[in-house]
Design a protein around this motif. Structure first.
Motif, mmCIF file in Angstrom:
data_model
loop_
_atom_site.group_PDB
_atom_site.id
_atom_site.type_symbol
_atom_site.label_atom_id
_atom_site.label_comp_id
_atom_site.label_asym_id
_atom_site.label_seq_id
_atom_site.Cartn_x
_atom_site.Cartn_y
_atom_site.Cartn_z
ATOM 1 N N LYS A 1 0.841 -1.306 0.118
ATOM 2 C CA LYS A 1 -0.106 -0.016 0.122
ATOM 3 C C LYS A 1 1.076 1.102 0.139
ATOM 4 N N HIS B 1 -3.625 4.667 -1.768
ATOM 5 C CA HIS B 1 -4.696 5.690 -1.273
ATOM 6 C C HIS B 1 -4.533 6.955 -1.958
ATOM 7 N N VAL C 1 -7.552 1.616 -3.628
ATOM 8 C CA VAL C 1 -8.563 1.548 -2.521
ATOM 9 C C VAL C 1 -9.396 2.524 -2.638
ATOM 10 N N HIS C 2 -10.666 2.507 -2.046
ATOM 11 C CA HIS C 2 -11.678 3.502 -1.423
ATOM 12 C C HIS C 2 -11.929 4.463 -2.801
ATOM 13 N N SER D 1 -11.724 9.325 5.050
ATOM 14 C CA SER D 1 -10.844 9.763 3.679
ATOM 15 C C SER D 1 -10.991 8.691 2.785
HETATM 16 ZN ZN LIG Z 1 -7.126 5.196 2.918
#
Ligand SMILES: [Zn+2]
Ligand SMILES: [Zn+2]
Ligand SMILES: [Zn+2]
Ligand SMILES: [Zn+2]
Ligand SMILES: [Zn+2]
Ligand SMILES: [Zn+2]
Ligand SMILES: [Zn+2]
Ligand SMILES: [Zn+2]
Lengths: 459, 459, 459, 459
Positions: free
Chosen positions: D148, D181, D236-237, D287
């Motif tokens: 990540k 992210h 991600v997200h 977030s």
């Molecule tokens: Zn995140």
């Protein structure tokens, strides 16, 4: 019941890659596991065991100007099996004066010689109450859940927006899937006339008369009609970025729209039409015509991204003699090329070996996705216990040079002549019968059966 | 020749903002400079001196179901002048049995009462040899270089792809610009029938029967036809992102495609149709219908980005009584709303004052772009010596509340009723005549003249 | 004051094409009309009278590795005038240890020899309180309203996102326009190192190290930063579809983003780097590198559609000897090519004569748009009374073959060598002085003056 | 070995829907067929038997400002099981001074209490030779194939482009998958500072400081870096259209880019932050922040179209007391919300029951796609003989109202409080153990085991 075991191979499905033996009893896969044994053993060492190919788009023995496309259910399905394809979905098309049901009967008759299984899409070439009523019979009694609409071939099979929208709404009611041949037929007809009037009567005129914009427009229109009718849509022979862009745009609105590139459009380009040999060019006349490299890149990316789902052939093979009906008038050249025998090897060579597609994606786009979209999964398109034993044992290192001399197709040329492929069937099994073994045909005329496809549940 | 000088103002054109006086002799601007003097002086202190608005899309006294739209060339052009618009381009539309030339004669007759200048687009509502031939006369003798095509209004004015493509090719030969009303008429007709059959007969059914996809499809199709015909294209009343996206996509291929949002679509939204008062909703029935906020954002951005060029009104004003023809059947509600008087103040208020558009862009989209696209620049749409003295002296701080009570339009309501605007004409001049002064009408019936527009040079 | 009249020509501006004479008194256009007379007459029969070209992007006598780019304000502005360009906007760039004000002083000193007018963009190559403060001085006292940011050239002029965002916010406060050289410098640096490590030290390595994705990413990032800072953005040397797509996407959200293709990217492609002659390739090393035909099509369409606004050169001319600093290490090849003399003739030849651009669009993208975007219109970029008499009398039928042998540029080659152009200046006038007459240079060293550009009003 | 049979259910996988019993021996599925029997029988009448959910994105007991996120491997995995999720993939994040290996050790320690299986992604929060070396150990010895990268959280975990590109290249070498992210941390930091300086210290400031453009930019940048490094990318997200558009654009170039919407972004919107109750808003601070309805539509369409692949939770649960660290300074509100227990019921309710997703797609996006992308298929994410018996027996008609009062999560609220869901687990099995039965928890602390994930083969 005699049993066969495929041993030592690696099973590759749309979903999964793993090592196991496959046991077949009669026509059906009955077990997948280790250390299986049976009456007969097929050695798959070094090979991938995959669902046999499904070609969702063929035209075998298609009536045309008083003759027929030369590959019929006999030679055509042999070609299919030779190339690892174990099922074809052909188009039943009304002749003038026929009802849908009569057309279907005609196709039933023709398909008696098939060496592998088959199903039909039904073409809607006009609209009246009889058609409206017959569609129900076709879906509910005849085992056909997909209807084709020609947006081109003006004065022949073409339907207008009104008819198409009515048919799409009927499909929605019946749980059937509409398909479209998407080109703006009005524009094509006028461009053909203009080119002929200007003396452009050669095969290259065919390409000039059907530019990508004309296809993209029709795809966009069909999508809107499907959206308004509340029905999914399957776009046959998606050949260009314009068409693909319209499909992507629809999918990004949440619509269920499917696109089908042909192996021909993936590996051949428009330069074929500029060959000075009339025969060379005319043999490659199909609709839509081949496009340039940018369009090819778009199609390949679509297969990887999932915005395009099925690779087909639109196999419709005419001899050179038949093609020559169009000498002096490209609009009379019978439209269509072969491809059934070469689809899988070419896609493996240009797709898997180049890294564009994974092996699982290869299975998805040559077999499983068609089975799912046409509602015959997992009977077809799967390596699962209970599924039909339609399998290909694929030797990823076997090579050959494509040539008309060695093909099963009954015509006198091959549009891929001279291309080398790596990746070929070691065995092709159709419902348990080993129809191809190391390049030797052992298929049986009449072995193929019609595959009924149930209507879709309302979503 | 009597002379007038506009003094102390700031000239704002599509190109430039600067301080200067403008001198007019007779009907023409003769000088732009400092310290000019003339017989009459108009004080422009605190004001912008801009080219009078050009509305490229109106329907004055349009025949409809045995009656006519209520604003005719008399009241309609008064409304125009009251709002700072000094020219309208109206649509001459054949009635059944008429030739193009006869239709034009009918429009000539009607326009005799005009208070400001005007020109015509010619509608093509069918196709035969007479139309083919008459188009040449219209372009070469009648001073009209633009032809409208209705892709909707099935059974009435709608043309099919074949006709439209033929007409576009004819436009290409003649140096004329095709326009389209872009909605898929087949789908609209079927959706109307379905809604009525389901008992949805109120004005909201109008909106349901014409969703954005139906417009986007038609725009996309018209663009393809224009591309194949080798002619630019002007899309009237572009109301939604789907249509706008098709235009952007075409422009990014290098095509010359123009889009025209209406002031109604920029400031009103679909919620108007959900008003429980039948009259309220029916008065707002126009095609395409109002859309949601996302579509509005798209249109505003297009004006700023240059992908949309002209703001029009499609002014076609019916009284409440006329609207009530459609009680119990929304398909019979006369299509159309007013807007001529409010276009400039609303666009200034919602566009310039919010920072979305510069003043120069305001002039471009209300006047200069239309003049250029329709080939009458710089006679119209310019503040230049030699140009017609069609001018508006714009007071950016003047305010009013829009109301039917105070409007020039002859109908009994205003779709913008109650909206406050800031930015109004202090003076409006039509060919040198001060037609509006501080809200007082001084216009003259019959003052308006037909503006000939030459064919385009081949590009 | 001596007067000159340009007679018998057709005036072509961004806005308009018309026949008129142009009268110049001293340095200024004083009258446009018919039958004008003056002390001197320039015959424009068969010619277009256009605003002189403005090149918004040059690097004259730019410091580089202890030497300077060879075309300085002397030879560079002569080249400009020879090709119909009457103004250049150069980049004042801090040297290590210098303040912005000191850098500007250095550029002032260099520009004393200029033959035509000029202005400066100021480069921001780092960020601290001094820079923050000096920006105000630069804008409010020095007549500069545009600041350049390098997103590449890591370890030298590159700024990071934090610095760039801070500077953009400062621009917003001061009414200044940020410019970006958009390539991801981190990636370029790593790719350069990798290529060198692998032994790819030739000029083609330059192209490999700066693919279109690297440019597209940076443009996208700069746009977001500008959006957050609430300031417009000007993207210099937009070379590829990826960058152009990001610009279009932003504009469709209503943002004010401008793109500047270079004449080099419009007419030369990446195949130049595959030439086996090291000198040939190295001479064409610039950043971004040339791209393929698809990217060229994208740029041309953008100029027609209005999504790209200005054609520049990034003129930064190094001799072959200077280029050879990079033998054995492409990262040391001085970046830059010439183009000042050839921009207008090439754009006319490949743009106007092919039908891609109208003459008015030609004027817009070579002159008027730059003048507007950089806030010096209509002093520059216009044919209007009161404007500077920077004019080119353009002979659309004059032809030549581009060659280093006949060029004004001081270097020993020309990247367009051997290309034929049609369309050349008959006369070029800089502030009234006839600097070029039928290919003969009559320009004056030191004639050029700095053009102050006021800050933008808050929108 | 004790055996369990799930009888009378319908098996639903990503691939297929069919009726069969499932036999489990010990921890493994051993047989799928009809009429199976075992020691224990679980009745699945009226239920779907699906692979247990896999949440690819959780933060259990995550260190934060001297405390920890409240749901740890104990309560967090109980919440997971209660909602039908049988595996979580958590993020091992270095603390200052720690090596990757030490961080991993710390996570190993924490996970000892897990009630269901788990795996780790390893975060890269800086770059040096130790990290470079440790990555190899992590991949080759520790069974972790995904890394990540935080593009936000400046001054803490954020990495710059240089570091990220280096790490991506390292991933390519090792056969590991980079995750990002994606938010531009520089801009977020400056916007936070600006908002605080202006006195906007409430939770709504959190949303204002992280607009969609800031996320879209970062996704676009990460994609370019991955493309240059020759490695796939997992975002991600993915919360907004801007991010999704960048992903689609990449996929249409043939790139392998994956997007992960969170259940929170699919069902909650930005209006949550405008609640006047500080606690209400602060509890929803995560977030990226919640977005508006248009972004939600984009995400849902992406799941259907296949351009987005996995639905996760980013479960990171802080108590109200912990959230209140940020009273008076929104930047100090701990980022994160819960969701583990509600992901499947909410997605079924809002996705499957509304017709947006098929049941097979539900399985794909909640389980199978994660298993495939993270290289643990078919051990996880499958209903196949040989797979781990991680299963959920899903009652599509069971309903409940979400409430903190009845949840397994250890915190004092639930961001979905009061929402009704239809579709709940009847049984949840983790490696054969029935952990949940009709809402009763029977899970065992410490039952969960680490799942090793092998590196990817080079493609
Ligand atoms: Zn995140
Ligand atoms: Zn077809
Ligand atoms: Zn076909
Ligand atoms: Zn209309
Ligand atoms: Zn109209
Ligand atoms: Zn640069
Ligand atoms: Zn430069
Ligand atoms: Zn997280």
């Amino acid at each position: 019941m005699p049993s066969t075991v495929i041993k030592n191979g690696t099973i590759v499905t749309a979903d999964l890659t793993y090592t196991a033996d496959v046991k077949i009893e009669g026509e059906t896969i009955t077990e997948i596991g280790t250390n299986l044994s049976g009456d007969t053993t097929l050695d798959a060492t070094g090979c991938y065991v995959m669902p046999g190919g499904i070609d969702p788009h063929t035209h075998l023995e298609m009536p045309f100007m008083g003759t027929y496309s030369t590959d019929d259910f006999h030679s055509g399905t042999q070609a299919a099996l030779a190339g690892g394809t174990t099922m074809v979905v052909d188009f039943a098309i009304q002749q003038p004066g026929q009802t849908l049901i009569e057309a279907l009967q005609m196709w039933d008759n023709k398909s008696g010689r098939a060496h592998c299984d088959f199903s039909f899409h039904m073409a809607i070439t006009g609209w009246d109450e009889q058609v409206f009523d017959d569609m129900k019979t076709v879906v509910q009694e005849k085992g056909i859940n997909s209807f084709k609409h020609f947006m081109a071939y003006k004065g022949a099979m073409m339907v207008d927006d009104d008819e198409m929208y009515a048919s799409f709404q009927r499909c929605a009611e019946l749980g059937a899937l509409p398909l479209v041949h998407a080109e703006n037929g009005d524009v094509v007809a006028q461009m053909q006339a203009k080119l002929m009037a200007e003396g452009n009567d050669g095969p290259e005129g065919h390409a000039y008369s059907r530019p990508p914009e004309v296809e993209g427009e029709a795809v966009n229109r069909a999508i809107m009609l499907a959206d308004m009718a509340g029905v999914p849509l399957y776009v046959v022979h998606t050949s260009c970025e314009q068409a693909h862009e319209a499909i992507r745009r629809a999918r990004q609105k949440g619509m269920r729209v499917y696109g089908e590139p042909l192996i021909q459009h993936l590996v051949l380009d428009e330069s074929e039409y500029f060959d000075k040999d009339w025969d060379h060019s005319a043999r490659r006349v199909m609709s839509p015509p081949f496009r340039n490299k940018q369009h090819q890149d778009s199609l390949w990316a679509g297969l990887a991204a999932g915005s395009l789902q099925c690779v087909a052939t639109d196999h419709c093979a005419f001899t050179t003699e038949q093609k020559r009906f169009g000498v002096g008038d490209f609009t009379k050249i019978p439209n269509g090329t072969g491809g059934l025998e070469d689809r899988l090897p070419l896609l493996w060579t240009h797709g898997v070996r180049t890294g564009r597609l994974t092996m699982n994606e290869f299975v998805a786009v040559t077999s499983t996705n068609s089975a799912k979209i046409l509602n015959m999964y997992p009977k077809k398109g799967a390596v699962l216990a209970g599924a039909d034993a339609d399998l290909v044992v694929w030797d990823p290192e076997a090579t050959k040079t494509i040539s008309a001399k060695t093909q099963q197709s009954a015509i006198d040329y091959n549009v891929f002549e001279g291309m080398e492929v790596t990746g070929l069937p070691r065995f092709t099994l159709t419902r348990g019968h080993v129809a191809v073994e190391e390049g030797t045909m052992k298929s049986r005329e009449g072995h193929g059966r019609f595959v009924k496809r149930e209507p879709f549940q309302s979503v």
